[in-house]
Design an enzyme around this catalytic site. Structure first.
Site, PDB file in Angstrom:
ATOM      1  N   TYR A 201       0.878  -1.176   0.000  1.00 32.31           N
ATOM      2  CA  TYR A 201       0.000   0.000   0.000  1.00 32.31           C
ATOM      3  C   TYR A 201       0.914   1.223   0.000  1.00 32.31           C
ATOM      4  CZ  TYR A 201      -3.966  -2.988   1.288  1.00 32.31           C
ATOM      5  OH  TYR A 201      -4.962  -3.939   1.298  1.00 32.31           O
ATOM      6  N   PRO A 292     -12.464  -0.391  -1.405  1.00 32.33           N
ATOM      7  CA  PRO A 292     -11.689  -1.641  -1.307  1.00 32.33           C
ATOM      8  C   PRO A 292     -10.361  -1.527  -0.565  1.00 32.33           C
ATOM      9  CG  PRO A 292     -11.688  -0.804  -3.563  1.00 32.33           C
ATOM     10  CD  PRO A 292     -12.591   0.081  -2.781  1.00 32.33           C
ATOM     11  N   LYS A 296     -12.293  -5.403   2.608  1.00 31.65           N
ATOM     12  CA  LYS A 296     -13.344  -5.894   3.509  1.00 31.65           C
ATOM     13  C   LYS A 296     -14.635  -6.350   2.826  1.00 31.65           C
ATOM     14  CE  LYS A 296     -11.219  -5.496   7.346  1.00 31.65           C
ATOM     15  NZ  LYS A 296     -10.384  -6.671   7.419  1.00 31.65           N
ATOM     16  N   TYR A 387      -7.112  -5.482   9.848  1.00 28.04           N
ATOM     17  CA  TYR A 387      -6.899  -6.025   8.500  1.00 28.04           C
ATOM     18  C   TYR A 387      -7.189  -7.526   8.461  1.00 28.04           C
ATOM     19  CZ  TYR A 387      -4.912  -6.198   3.817  1.00 28.04           C
ATOM     20  OH  TYR A 387      -4.754  -6.343   2.468  1.00 28.04           O
TER      21      TYR A 387
HETATM   22  C1  FAD Z   1     -15.072  -3.561  -9.364  1.00 27.19           C
HETATM   23  C2  FAD Z   1     -15.067  -4.081  -7.959  1.00 27.19           C
HETATM   24  C3  FAD Z   1     -13.868  -4.367  -7.331  1.00 27.19           C
HETATM   25  C4  FAD Z   1     -13.845  -4.845  -6.026  1.00 27.19           C
HETATM   26  N1  FAD Z   1     -12.662  -5.102  -5.422  1.00 27.19           N
HETATM   27  C5  FAD Z   1     -12.649  -5.562  -4.155  1.00 27.19           C
HETATM   28  C6  FAD Z   1     -11.449  -5.815  -3.482  1.00 27.19           C
HETATM   29  O1  FAD Z   1     -10.364  -5.639  -4.018  1.00 27.19           O
HETATM   30  N2  FAD Z   1     -11.510  -6.275  -2.199  1.00 27.19           N
HETATM   31  C7  FAD Z   1     -12.709  -6.497  -1.547  1.00 27.19           C
HETATM   32  O2  FAD Z   1     -12.738  -6.942  -0.401  1.00 27.19           O
HETATM   33  N3  FAD Z   1     -13.856  -6.270  -2.168  1.00 27.19           N
HETATM   34  C8  FAD Z   1     -13.854  -5.803  -3.441  1.00 27.19           C
HETATM   35  N4  FAD Z   1     -15.015  -5.566  -4.060  1.00 27.19           N
HETATM   36  C9  FAD Z   1     -16.222  -5.867  -3.305  1.00 27.19           C
HETATM   37  C10 FAD Z   1     -16.567  -7.353  -3.358  1.00 27.19           C
HETATM   38  O3  FAD Z   1     -16.363  -7.858  -4.636  1.00 27.19           O
HETATM   39  C11 FAD Z   1     -18.012  -7.484  -2.935  1.00 27.19           C
HETATM   40  O4  FAD Z   1     -18.104  -7.017  -1.607  1.00 27.19           O
HETATM   41  C12 FAD Z   1     -18.578  -8.898  -3.040  1.00 27.19           C
HETATM   42  O5  FAD Z   1     -18.707  -9.262  -4.392  1.00 27.19           O
HETATM   43  C13 FAD Z   1     -19.939  -8.962  -2.359  1.00 27.19           C
HETATM   44  O6  FAD Z   1     -20.570 -10.163  -2.674  1.00 27.19           O
HETATM   45  P1  FAD Z   1     -22.159 -10.219  -2.822  1.00 27.19           P
HETATM   46  O7  FAD Z   1     -22.480 -11.635  -3.110  1.00 27.19           O
HETATM   47  O8  FAD Z   1     -22.769  -9.551  -1.656  1.00 27.19           O
HETATM   48  O9  FAD Z   1     -22.505  -9.286  -4.055  1.00 27.19           O
HETATM   49  P2  FAD Z   1     -22.168  -9.490  -5.599  1.00 27.19           P
HETATM   50  O10 FAD Z   1     -20.856 -10.122  -5.774  1.00 27.19           O
HETATM   51  O11 FAD Z   1     -22.411  -8.169  -6.235  1.00 27.19           O
HETATM   52  O12 FAD Z   1     -23.247 -10.530  -6.099  1.00 27.19           O
HETATM   53  C14 FAD Z   1     -24.603 -10.168  -6.307  1.00 27.19           C
HETATM   54  C15 FAD Z   1     -25.213 -11.081  -7.345  1.00 27.19           C
HETATM   55  O13 FAD Z   1     -26.579 -10.722  -7.522  1.00 27.19           O
HETATM   56  C16 FAD Z   1     -26.874 -10.652  -8.906  1.00 27.19           C
HETATM   57  N5  FAD Z   1     -27.987  -9.722  -9.094  1.00 27.19           N
HETATM   58  C17 FAD Z   1     -27.976  -8.373  -9.147  1.00 27.19           C
HETATM   59  N6  FAD Z   1     -29.205  -7.887  -9.335  1.00 27.19           N
HETATM   60  C18 FAD Z   1     -30.025  -8.958  -9.399  1.00 27.19           C
HETATM   61  C19 FAD Z   1     -31.421  -9.103  -9.590  1.00 27.19           C
HETATM   62  N7  FAD Z   1     -32.224  -8.030  -9.749  1.00 27.19           N
HETATM   63  N8  FAD Z   1     -31.948 -10.336  -9.601  1.00 27.19           N
HETATM   64  C20 FAD Z   1     -31.152 -11.432  -9.427  1.00 27.19           C
HETATM   65  N9  FAD Z   1     -29.817 -11.351  -9.253  1.00 27.19           N
HETATM   66  C21 FAD Z   1     -29.261 -10.125  -9.240  1.00 27.19           C
HETATM   67  C22 FAD Z   1     -25.568 -10.168  -9.532  1.00 27.19           C
HETATM   68  O14 FAD Z   1     -25.484 -10.504 -10.916  1.00 27.19           O
HETATM   69  C23 FAD Z   1     -24.543 -10.931  -8.703  1.00 27.19           C
HETATM   70  O15 FAD Z   1     -24.259 -12.191  -9.244  1.00 27.19           O
HETATM   71  C24 FAD Z   1     -15.062  -5.070  -5.347  1.00 27.19           C
HETATM   72  C25 FAD Z   1     -16.263  -4.791  -5.972  1.00 27.19           C
HETATM   73  C26 FAD Z   1     -16.282  -4.278  -7.257  1.00 27.19           C
HETATM   74  C27 FAD Z   1     -17.607  -3.952  -7.914  1.00 27.19           C
END
Ligand code: FAD
Length: 401
Positions: A201, A292, A296, A387
């Site tokens: 970092y 990010p 977390k 962390y």
């Molecule tokens: C570009 C990016 C980079 C990231 N980098 C990091 C990182 O480096 N470190 C870190 O800790 N976190 C990072 N994050 C955050 C981390 O990826 C998320 O916190 C994690 O994916 C959360 O998981 P989730 O299952 O809650 O949500 P998501 O992974 O968003 O999953 C949600 C799911 O629901 C589906 N969905 C959406 N709308 C609908 C609907 N209307 N009907 C049915 N299904 C639907 C989506 O397609 C998806 O498959 C990042 C996020 C992004 C966007």
């Protein structure tokens, strides 16, 4: 169609929830608006707290993680001319693991589908109906164009930040607290061996930079850029030149390689409370997102789901709603702790905009803070505990019952 738990979204939160429910003999059906290939290929997080690794391992999902992921016992904090290592086992007795979200999602899909999990991919027009009644339903159009209804005992909203679940809770009972940061991250995935054994970092007058990795041959690197910047402004050469400048240190060099993917992501802290309305329960990004910097987001999603699976298990198997009634309040404690740490790391490491009238003063404060954080054992312990997620273990005492 009838099931015990209807799950909206098959990201890590939804998939892990269905797995943990199935282990307790509780049936679920999932509805996902994208294809399996799309969800699997989404490059996002990569750092797992020790508690998240334990959850996955205990759930029988740790085999590839332990074989192909790598344990990291520290991180580096850098500012011009100095790079300091924080040794996590020495400071707090824990470590983290680097294992890409893409890999974890793949493991979860393989396991769920092998166990016959029903997942409707490419669903459209998804709605949660009567969530505040005893008979909640999920309605949607399936990939063949047929209208479907899932009647369930509970609905889990695991559909990420842009899903429909959070918006199902009336605005009159929701409180949103958020912060928009005045910068964004440009992230690249590169086909090159990491130039470092652990994440770096780096604070630099030109802006923050992070050197992360996904494997022995793939690196993930980030640059702080302007909020309204366009990826078209950033040729690969310009990206690598900026990375080399921001990570510069005598006796160390950054290896570059072909860029596999690149994009710009705005940064936001966002918490919507409560995480429950009637029989609808939110988990993961559906309820909260963090910048990010503190790694977390994925860890919080896993922590929410672990708690929710246990609470649903108590309700279904023992007829007790106690844990479900506490779910939102208990989960939000950890959410706020992670939100605080992510905000703190972000504020310390990202340089203020050049037109900020206090920019010079703020930069001096950041350097002073970094000197303290890398020089005081007490301060280093604070970073290490947060962390690795150890600071949240007290909150997780709930799960040890
Ligand atoms: C570009 C990016 C980079 C990231 N980098 C990091 C990182 O480096 N470190 C870190 O800790 N976190 C990072 N994050 C955050 C981390 O990826 C998320 O916190 C994690 O994916 C959360 O998981 P989730 O299952 O809650 O949500 P998501 O992974 O968003 O999953 C949600 C799911 O629901 C589906 N969905 C959406 N709308 C609908 C609907 N209307 N009907 C049915 N299904 C639907 C989506 O397609 C998806 O498959 C990042 C996020 C992004 C966007």
């Amino acid at each position: 169609m009838r099931t015990q738990v209807g799950i909206v979204g098959s990201g890590p939160a939804g998939l892990l929830l269905s797995h943990l429910l199935a282990q307790q003999g509780i049936e679920s059906v999932m509805v996902e608006d994208r294809s399996r290939e799309y969800v699997e290929a989404r490059v996002r997080a990569g750092v797992l707290e020790h508690g998240a690794v334990k959850t996955l391992t205990d759930a029988g999902l740790g085999e590839r993680l332990h074989r192909e992921g790598s344990r990291h016992d520290g991180i580096y904090l850098q500012f011009p001319g100095e790079r300091h290592r924080l040794d996590f086992p020495d400071l707090c007795g824990e470590s983290v693991w680097v294992y890409g979200q893409t890999e974890l999602t793949r493991d979860l899909f393989v396991s769920r589908l092998a166990h016959g999990q029903q997942i409707y991919f490419e669903a459209s027009d998804v709605h949660i109906v009567d969530a505040d009644s005893d008979q909640p339903r999920i309605t949607f159009i399936d990939s063949d164009g047929h209208a479907q209804v899932i009647e369930c005992d509970y609905v889990a909203g695991c559909d990420g930040f842009h899903g429909v679940s959070r918006a199902t809770i009336p605005e009159s009972i929701r409180t949103v607290r958020e912060r928009h940061y005045p910068f964004a991250w440009l992230g690249i995935l590169a086909q090159v061996a990491p130039s470092t054994d652990e994440l770096i970092y780096a604070w630099h007058p030109d802006g923050f930079a992070l050197h992360s990795m996904r494997s022995d041959t793939v690196s993930r690197l980030y640059l702080q850029v302007e909020l309204d910047d366009d990826i078209a402004n950033w040729s690969d050469d310009r990206i690598w030149d900026n990375l080399a400048t921001r990570f510069a240190l005598d006796g160390w060099s950054l290896e570059s390689g072909p860029t596999l993917e690149k994009g710009i992501t705005p940064m936001r802290s966002y918490v919507s409370a409560p995480m429950r309305w009637g029989r609808l329960f939110l988990a993961g990004d559906a309820s909260h997102i963090v910048p990010p910097t503190g790694a977390k987001g994925l860890n919080l999603a896993i922590a929410d789901v672990r708690r929710l699976a246990e609470a649903m298990g108590h309700a279904v198997l023992h007829g007790s709603d106690d844990l479900l009634n506490r779910y939102s309040d208990d989960a939000l404690q950890r959410v706020w702790q992670s939100t605080y740490f992510s905000w703190w790391m972000t504020s310390m490491l990202h340089t203020p905009a050049a037109n900020d009238p206090d920019a010079d003063f703020l930069r001096q404060m950041q350097i002073t803070q970094l000197r303290y954080v890398t020089g005081s054992r007490a301060a280093m312990e604070t970073v290490a505990e947060n962390y690795t997620g150890k600071s949240m273990d007290g909150i997780e005492g709930l799960l040890a019952r």
